[in-house]
Design a protein around this motif. Sequence first.
Motif, PDB file in Angstrom:
ATOM      1  N   UNK A 146       0.824  -1.270  -0.143  1.00 27.80           N
ATOM      2  CA  UNK A 146       0.270  -0.006   0.030  1.00 27.80           C
ATOM      3  C   UNK A 146       0.793   1.261  -0.059  1.00 27.80           C
ATOM      4  N   UNK A 147       1.909   1.237   0.765  1.00 24.25           N
ATOM      5  CA  UNK A 147       2.712   2.496   1.017  1.00 24.25           C
ATOM      6  C   UNK A 147       3.461   2.766  -0.383  1.00 24.25           C
ATOM      7  N   UNK A 148       4.031   1.646  -1.171  1.00 25.45           N
ATOM      8  CA  UNK A 148       4.787   1.589  -2.190  1.00 25.45           C
ATOM      9  C   UNK A 148       3.927   2.258  -3.554  1.00 25.45           C
ATOM     10  N   UNK A 149       2.609   1.645  -3.412  1.00 24.92           N
ATOM     11  CA  UNK A 149       1.742   2.300  -4.344  1.00 24.92           C
ATOM     12  C   UNK A 149       1.453   3.741  -4.117  1.00 24.92           C
ATOM     13  N   UNK A 150       1.559   4.309  -2.868  1.00 22.85           N
ATOM     14  CA  UNK A 150       1.103   5.498  -2.595  1.00 22.85           C
ATOM     15  C   UNK A 150       2.142   6.449  -2.772  1.00 22.85           C
ATOM     16  N   UNK A 151       3.411   5.982  -2.704  1.00 21.49           N
ATOM     17  CA  UNK A 151       4.546   6.806  -3.230  1.00 21.49           C
ATOM     18  C   UNK A 151       4.490   6.861  -4.819  1.00 21.49           C
ATOM     19  N   UNK A 152       4.222   5.787  -5.481  1.00 21.84           N
ATOM     20  CA  UNK A 152       4.244   5.939  -6.851  1.00 21.84           C
ATOM     21  C   UNK A 152       3.292   6.877  -7.378  1.00 21.84           C
ATOM     22  N   UNK A 153       1.929   6.936  -6.708  1.00 16.79           N
ATOM     23  CA  UNK A 153       0.919   7.676  -7.005  1.00 16.79           C
ATOM     24  C   UNK A 153       1.438   9.378  -6.890  1.00 16.79           C
ATOM     25  N   UNK A 154       1.959   9.400  -5.704  1.00 13.65           N
ATOM     26  CA  UNK A 154       2.370  10.631  -5.478  1.00 13.65           C
ATOM     27  C   UNK A 154       3.437  11.308  -6.381  1.00 13.65           C
ATOM     28  N   UNK A 155       4.105  10.403  -7.034  1.00  6.81           N
ATOM     29  CA  UNK A 155       5.129  10.881  -8.035  1.00  6.81           C
ATOM     30  C   UNK A 155       4.365  11.181  -9.381  1.00  6.81           C
ATOM     31  N   UNK A 156       3.445  10.214  -9.664  1.00 10.56           N
ATOM     32  CA  UNK A 156       2.681  10.560 -10.918  1.00 10.56           C
ATOM     33  C   UNK A 156       1.874  11.770 -10.734  1.00 10.56           C
ATOM     34  N   UNK A 157       1.440  12.000  -9.568  1.00 15.77           N
ATOM     35  CA  UNK A 157       0.795  13.472  -9.253  1.00 15.77           C
ATOM     36  C   UNK A 157       1.538  14.680  -9.423  1.00 15.77           C
ATOM     37  N   UNK A 158       2.793  14.534  -9.186  1.00 16.86           N
ATOM     38  CA  UNK A 158       3.692  15.784  -9.131  1.00 16.86           C
ATOM     39  C   UNK A 158       4.055  15.728 -10.705  1.00 16.86           C
ATOM     40  N   UNK A 240      -5.681  11.263  -7.360  1.00 16.82           N
ATOM     41  CA  UNK A 240      -6.300  11.423  -6.069  1.00 16.82           C
ATOM     42  C   UNK A 240      -7.441  10.715  -5.699  1.00 16.82           C
ATOM     43  N   UNK A 241      -8.149  10.071  -6.576  1.00 16.45           N
ATOM     44  CA  UNK A 241      -9.452   9.132  -6.380  1.00 16.45           C
ATOM     45  C   UNK A 241      -8.631   7.915  -5.703  1.00 16.45           C
ATOM     46  N   UNK A 242      -7.607   7.319  -6.397  1.00 13.43           N
ATOM     47  CA  UNK A 242      -6.964   6.312  -5.794  1.00 13.43           C
ATOM     48  C   UNK A 242      -6.442   6.406  -4.527  1.00 13.43           C
ATOM     49  N   UNK A 243      -5.670   7.789  -4.200  1.00 14.51           N
ATOM     50  CA  UNK A 243      -5.063   7.920  -3.252  1.00 14.51           C
ATOM     51  C   UNK A 243      -5.986   7.990  -1.752  1.00 14.51           C
ATOM     52  N   UNK A 244      -7.327   8.657  -1.973  1.00 12.40           N
ATOM     53  CA  UNK A 244      -8.121   8.602  -0.984  1.00 12.40           C
ATOM     54  C   UNK A 244      -8.394   7.229  -0.666  1.00 12.40           C
ATOM     55  N   UNK A 245      -8.582   6.415  -1.582  1.00 10.68           N
ATOM     56  CA  UNK A 245      -8.893   4.799  -1.058  1.00 10.68           C
ATOM     57  C   UNK A 245      -7.781   4.150  -0.397  1.00 10.68           C
ATOM     58  N   UNK A 246      -6.581   4.382  -0.751  1.00  5.27           N
ATOM     59  CA  UNK A 246      -5.402   3.757  -0.309  1.00  5.27           C
ATOM     60  C   UNK A 246      -5.378   4.408   1.290  1.00  5.27           C
ATOM     61  N   UNK A 247      -5.416   5.783   1.467  1.00  4.13           N
ATOM     62  CA  UNK A 247      -5.270   6.417   2.786  1.00  4.13           C
ATOM     63  C   UNK A 247      -6.163   5.842   3.713  1.00  4.13           C
ATOM     64  N   UNK A 248      -7.635   5.646   3.045  1.00  7.83           N
ATOM     65  CA  UNK A 248      -8.719   5.181   4.095  1.00  7.83           C
ATOM     66  C   UNK A 248      -8.276   3.955   4.473  1.00  7.83           C
ATOM     67  N   UNK A 249      -7.770   3.108   3.694  1.00 13.69           N
ATOM     68  CA  UNK A 249      -7.643   1.656   4.017  1.00 13.69           C
ATOM     69  C   UNK A 249      -6.207   1.616   4.969  1.00 13.69           C
ATOM     70  N   UNK A 250      -5.511   2.435   4.862  1.00 13.72           N
ATOM     71  CA  UNK A 250      -4.175   2.627   5.982  1.00 13.72           C
ATOM     72  C   UNK A 250      -4.789   3.108   7.093  1.00 13.72           C
ATOM     73  N   UNK A 251      -5.815   4.103   7.159  1.00 14.38           N
ATOM     74  CA  UNK A 251      -6.269   4.513   8.470  1.00 14.38           C
ATOM     75  C   UNK A 251      -6.988   3.239   9.204  1.00 14.38           C
ATOM     76  N   UNK A 252      -7.948   2.741   8.264  1.00 12.32           N
ATOM     77  CA  UNK A 252      -8.707   1.739   8.892  1.00 12.32           C
ATOM     78  C   UNK A 252      -7.618   0.708   9.539  1.00 12.32           C
ATOM     79  N   UNK A 253      -6.681   0.024   8.590  1.00 10.46           N
ATOM     80  CA  UNK A 253      -5.766  -0.833   9.511  1.00 10.46           C
ATOM     81  C   UNK A 253      -5.059  -0.425  10.474  1.00 10.46           C
ATOM     82  N   UNK A 254      -4.863   0.920  10.818  1.00  8.34           N
ATOM     83  CA  UNK A 254      -4.144   1.398  12.124  1.00  8.34           C
ATOM     84  C   UNK A 254      -5.265   1.152  13.129  1.00  8.34           C
ATOM     85  N   UNK A 255      -6.415   1.743  12.796  1.00 12.82           N
ATOM     86  CA  UNK A 255      -7.455   1.611  13.804  1.00 12.82           C
ATOM     87  C   UNK A 255      -7.857   0.136  14.250  1.00 12.82           C
TER      88      UNK A 255
END
Length: 289
Positions: A146-158, A240-255
Amino acid sequence: MYQGILGHGGRRYAWWAAFLIVTSFAVYWTQAASEPPSGGTWQGYGLGGLGVLLILWLSWLGIRKRSYRRASGTLRGWVSAHVYLGLTLPVIATLHCAFQFGLNIHTLAYALMMAVILSGAYGLYVYLRFPNRLVANREDQSRDDLLAELDSLDQTALDAAGQCDDGVYGAVCSALEMSTVGGSFMDQLLARDRSRARLPERGLVDNAQQRAVIDHLVERIPDTSRGGEAENLRALLRVFGRRAELLKRLRRELSLELRLKLWLVFHVPLTFALLAALIAHVVAVFFYW
């Protein structure tokens, strides 16, 4: 492991628990009518002794669980016994004191025992329910994935934002920098999204679920004038649609992980408090009663 705890060994510990409860009631009812039931009869002492032995044995699980297999049985079997035999304690302790309660160390020990049992029951609930929810939340991806995909999305966004005007680039950069996972204890427990973004003409705004930056990008598409910018904006919307989904899943996992561990914050200290109160109860009975 978790789904097999209650059914381990054909539920033999459930049968042991049922036997202890039936036996405890039989012992309690043998008290003569001329001598009202109490903790001071031989039956009361016997039930009290059984309760003390059970409490000491059940407390040992905190040490025993660190070894998955010994000659004395598997961890799963010990946990199954811990659950079923622990549930006999309210019955045994209540019969031991013959339903007599007051403002004293004896009732304090009883109250602490009930608190330990209730916290343990909640622990059983989360261990039966939350691991499956964790697996479903990950969707066959590890946290590292999840974190690797998030990093890749961030670079794509930039990269895409770099092809747009400064207002879009600034909004995207701020949204990436101020996306949050974790935070305070309550934020983690409730999976709150404290993300923010800095948007042109609006300043710093709430960006929960990446909604603010997504809305901003949608509004910019009809007004774009640079060649190819509209396509870059659409690419940013997908990111950003995909980022929102990944971030939500990471928050839910921590919870979920926090909830799996949180019950021990209460269960372990309450167990030590119970043992201390139990010692005081026994000393008071044998030396001052």
